[in-house]
Scaffold this motif. Sequence first.
Motif, mmCIF file in Angstrom:
data_model
loop_
_atom_site.group_PDB
_atom_site.id
_atom_site.type_symbol
_atom_site.label_atom_id
_atom_site.label_comp_id
_atom_site.label_asym_id
_atom_site.label_seq_id
_atom_site.Cartn_x
_atom_site.Cartn_y
_atom_site.Cartn_z
ATOM 1 N N UNK A 185 0.829 -0.921 -0.203
ATOM 2 C CA UNK A 185 0.049 0.351 0.447
ATOM 3 C C UNK A 185 1.206 1.076 -0.195
ATOM 4 N N UNK A 186 0.248 2.312 0.353
ATOM 5 C CA UNK A 186 0.984 3.443 0.601
ATOM 6 C C UNK A 186 1.787 3.653 2.049
ATOM 7 N N UNK A 187 1.057 3.112 2.606
ATOM 8 C CA UNK A 187 2.051 3.054 4.522
ATOM 9 C C UNK A 187 1.776 1.892 5.097
ATOM 10 N N UNK A 188 2.738 1.684 5.947
ATOM 11 C CA UNK A 188 2.251 0.801 7.082
ATOM 12 C C UNK A 188 1.126 0.465 7.769
ATOM 13 N N UNK A 189 0.042 -0.120 7.907
ATOM 14 C CA UNK A 189 -1.472 0.021 8.902
ATOM 15 C C UNK A 189 -1.904 -1.615 8.761
ATOM 16 N N UNK A 190 -1.556 -1.993 10.396
ATOM 17 C CA UNK A 190 -2.503 -3.131 10.759
ATOM 18 C C UNK A 190 -3.661 -3.767 10.062
ATOM 19 N N UNK A 333 0.446 3.454 10.663
ATOM 20 C CA UNK A 333 -0.344 4.678 10.736
ATOM 21 C C UNK A 333 -1.519 4.619 11.899
ATOM 22 N N UNK A 334 -1.834 6.175 11.788
ATOM 23 C CA UNK A 334 -2.555 6.412 13.200
ATOM 24 C C UNK A 334 -3.442 7.664 12.460
ATOM 25 N N UNK A 335 -3.598 7.615 10.906
ATOM 26 C CA UNK A 335 -4.292 8.900 10.673
ATOM 27 C C UNK A 335 -5.704 8.041 10.283
ATOM 28 N N UNK A 336 -6.696 8.733 11.398
ATOM 29 C CA UNK A 336 -7.634 8.824 10.999
ATOM 30 C C UNK A 336 -8.427 8.234 9.719
ATOM 31 N N UNK A 337 -8.683 9.222 9.047
ATOM 32 C CA UNK A 337 -9.272 8.974 8.325
ATOM 33 C C UNK A 337 -8.606 8.244 7.252
ATOM 34 N N UNK A 338 -7.627 8.195 6.741
ATOM 35 C CA UNK A 338 -6.765 6.422 6.325
ATOM 36 C C UNK A 338 -7.742 4.872 7.100
ATOM 37 N N UNK A 339 -7.540 4.827 8.191
ATOM 38 C CA UNK A 339 -8.264 4.301 9.054
ATOM 39 C C UNK A 339 -9.376 3.645 8.481
ATOM 40 N N UNK A 340 -10.396 4.819 8.607
ATOM 41 C CA UNK A 340 -11.861 4.460 8.656
ATOM 42 C C UNK A 340 -12.556 3.873 7.248
ATOM 43 N N UNK A 341 -11.653 4.716 6.509
ATOM 44 C CA UNK A 341 -11.448 4.931 4.725
ATOM 45 C C UNK A 341 -11.711 3.743 4.248
ATOM 46 N N UNK A 342 -12.516 3.799 3.181
ATOM 47 C CA UNK A 342 -12.914 1.724 2.537
ATOM 48 C C UNK A 342 -12.130 2.168 2.061
ATOM 49 N N UNK A 343 -11.323 0.696 1.801
ATOM 50 C CA UNK A 343 -9.864 0.670 0.910
ATOM 51 C C UNK A 343 -9.813 0.016 0.142
ATOM 52 N N UNK A 344 -11.129 -1.224 -0.300
ATOM 53 C CA UNK A 344 -10.744 -2.061 -1.546
ATOM 54 C C UNK A 344 -11.581 -2.752 -0.757
ATOM 55 N N UNK A 345 -11.805 -4.198 -1.471
ATOM 56 C CA UNK A 345 -12.010 -5.497 -1.034
ATOM 57 C C UNK A 345 -11.088 -6.173 -1.189
ATOM 58 N N UNK A 346 -11.350 -7.768 -0.795
ATOM 59 C CA UNK A 346 -9.971 -8.654 -0.769
ATOM 60 C C UNK A 346 -10.882 -10.033 -0.962
ATOM 61 N N UNK A 347 -10.903 -11.342 -1.175
ATOM 62 C CA UNK A 347 -10.980 -12.896 -1.005
ATOM 63 C C UNK A 347 -10.642 -13.298 0.141
ATOM 64 N N UNK A 348 -9.574 -12.490 0.434
ATOM 65 C CA UNK A 348 -8.897 -12.568 2.566
ATOM 66 C C UNK A 348 -10.130 -12.568 3.282
ATOM 67 N N UNK A 349 -10.919 -11.839 2.784
ATOM 68 C CA UNK A 349 -12.260 -11.299 3.870
ATOM 69 C C UNK A 349 -13.446 -12.710 4.079
ATOM 70 N N UNK A 350 -12.761 -13.557 2.851
ATOM 71 C CA UNK A 350 -13.199 -15.209 3.236
ATOM 72 C C UNK A 350 -13.116 -15.873 3.965
ATOM 73 N N UNK A 351 -11.702 -16.364 3.896
ATOM 74 C CA UNK A 351 -10.754 -16.318 4.754
ATOM 75 C C UNK A 351 -10.702 -16.550 5.815
ATOM 76 N N UNK A 352 -10.911 -15.325 6.214
ATOM 77 C CA UNK A 352 -11.222 -14.326 7.543
ATOM 78 C C UNK A 352 -12.377 -15.501 8.778
ATOM 79 N N UNK A 353 -12.970 -15.491 7.582
ATOM 80 C CA UNK A 353 -13.958 -16.223 8.123
ATOM 81 C C UNK A 353 -14.498 -17.993 8.337
#
Length: 438
Positions: A185-190, A333-353
């Motif tokens: 991405x453009x920054x480190x974000x957990x 990053x601790x930028x709240x706007x960046x952390x709250x903004x929708x970043x997109x989607x990934x099929x890893x979401x299904x894995x996380x379930x």
Amino acid sequence: MTNKQYKHKVSKMSEGAELLLQLKHRAGCCIDEAEAKLHSLSKDIWSCPELAYEESKSHDRLVAFFSQEEGWKVDAHFKLHTAFRATWRSGGSGRGDVVNVGFLCEYDALPGIGHACGHNLIAEVGAAAALGLKAVLENTHSELPVQVQVTVLGTPAEEDGGGKIDMIREGAFEGLDVVFMAHPSQKDAIYLRRVAVQDVTIKYRGKASHASAYPWEGINALDAAVLCYNNLSVLRQQMKPDWRVHGIIKHGGEKPNIIPAYTELEYYLRTPSRAELSVLKAKAEMCFRSAAVATGCDVEVEFARNTYDNILRNATLEDLCEKNGTALGMDFTVDEDALKNIAGSTDFGNVSYVVPGIHPSFYIGSNALNHTEEYTVAAGDDRAQFYTLRTAKALAMTALDVLLRPELLQRVKQEFTEAALKEDRTLMGEHTEQSAKH
């Protein structure tokens, strides 16, 4: 507990903490030692971008990479033609079940602009973290509280289709206890918000006619497409602020003097959770079908076979990874706007379930935006290597945390179970509400 027993316990804890630090350092050193071949792997994938489900050369390159590494059992074409699995198992003094730690590699590219999302680096992170963890564990059998299996899964078609969802359906993730991957991405974000998404194609069929001589004989499929587009635009007033509907008219007709007999649109529907996605789908489908009724067209609404889920977060894994990354110099990053903004989607979401895991993002030395030609260049630049391997070290170190501290793994699993149950209850509630309305 006596004073003597207490001191013995503290001493054991101190010894365990010291061992963990040593192993983490050793894992990082092992990754550094493999830098040249890992860079070569990433560069080869970047140099030959392949689209979803067509990643034959990238698949073969990764299969060859692990086949040449001592101790790995490699299954090519695992579940899907361009997927693979590489596994290594340790010994250990512990009894009971084997703890199976997974690392995921992605390697599909985007049409026209190649690896503009840096999936060559995702593949490198997964491979590097697995190599680092394996190198440490194979020399520490007697010190491990459990037996360990390290599993690397090559997961094709993230950009289009949802290869991980296909692999879940085929049982590829069964037996994994925890899973890791990281995304450039453009920054480190957990954690960046990855939301649920549904792809849908809408096809309208009318009747062609001469647009000037006898237009009344025609049924205008373009009118249906325009009404559909406008219906969705009007719907936005009633949409939640974090819902997204965006799309294109893929086919609008043949010539201006022919009433269009066929039109086609493609849309993406996104919501923060899979529960809300079912609500948005129902609203959007009414927009699709009402446009057909108004114009007299026939309509086909084709929802994609695979729906991407939102990522189910795991705070324990996130905290561990953040601490390890910070120790390595990552600047989350601790930028709240960046952390709250929708970043997109990934099929890893299904894995996380189905398996507890994390999907952090990492800076690669460039401020270019994903899915641009500039990011393609950045993903293949040598400057990305330092950041990529640093992220791999953070993942390997986090895996060591949960392996050497069994109470953490139990906490991870408990948190996963509770979060999944909460999501299921929400989904059930949304379905019940929709049924009552209809």
